[in-house]
Design an enzyme around this catalytic site. Sequence first.
Site: not given
Length: 398
Positions: A168-170, A173
């Site tokens: 999810a973070d990637s 980003g």
Amino acid sequence: MRDGPLTGLRVIDASTILAGPLCCQILGDFGADVIKIEHPVAGDSMRGHGHAKDGVPLWWKEISRNKRTVGLKLSAPEGADLLLRLAATADVLVENFRPGTLERWGIGPEQLHEVNPGLVLVRISGFGQQGPYAHRPGFGTLAEAMSGFAHLTGAPDGPPTLPAFGLADSICGIAASSAAMVALWARERNGGKGQVVDLSLLEPIMMAVGPGPTVYDQLGVIQQRHGNRSSNNAPRNTYRTRDGDWVAVSTSAQTIAERVLRLVGHPEVVDEPWFASGRDRAQHADLLDDLVGGWIAERTRDEVMRAFEEAGAAVAPVYSARDIVADEHVRATGMVVEVPDPDLGDMLMHNVLWRMSDTPGRIRFTGPPGADTDDLLIDELGCAPEAIAELRTREIVA
């Protein structure tokens, strides 16, 4: 050689783990001057994430490449004032504090735009700046759970499954880097006025999971876990080869599905009425998996790969990191590159995320071991050396 299409753009990375730093890494890869803000005592949390070699954090070397660092305690008035001075020189500021934190420190959007009306402020949080969940702690794991990803991932009779990495973070980003560029383009067209980008960890991965809300709204259907199968086409699975390796087969295109079944010796299945669409083929996944899996199980991975390539069918080996770095295509196309590092010598890392024919990005240097505080605050901002020295004694500046 120019350093990339974003040369001349200044970005302040006031974020940590993982979406914000990745956004700023991408911008830095294409030439932006990225200034990384770290806590003056604890440093950035990314320094303690993942593996280290001889005490040197490896993930930090990649995620903080092409960035200069400065240690500032933003919760102290003097640290907040120095951030405002840096922001006055910047084009983009990326932060991922819990909503309301910057405002509490006196460096919210109002103060930032007062010193720099053209600033693009990218705010990344778990659930966005507004709404009932805005003030909840937010991490990628929670977004992976709430987005529908975990619900759809795993075996049908097993638990919902989370990824073993920052998915999810990637995704967020990468989305944030796009959002920053959209806002900068808008600034060019509206007289240089900046704006605030409100981006949650939840929304990008929710979109990546697919049209589940639309399907439920229109049909009342809740999609379920299918393991490595797909509800959209078949055969689609991972299959074990005779020598113990694994390969993945996809038949999203009808012509590919037909080639696969002819390759494994069952052309008669292609003539079945249900074989004419991916959705209907998925209803016969047991049969198709038996036919394809049985054929693959009798052959080595190399034999399978060669036969699929000759047939024009879609297959890929299931790779570990060791396989990735040895792959001839990965090497030939520069998906991973060796970069010189002052601490570790040459080290392998992911290349810039896309190739551009006229204005390519590049990795100018790896994540730095220390801070560039004096260069940034004294040489560039003109702060008095004795004032910075005094702030160091109070652990407001590193």
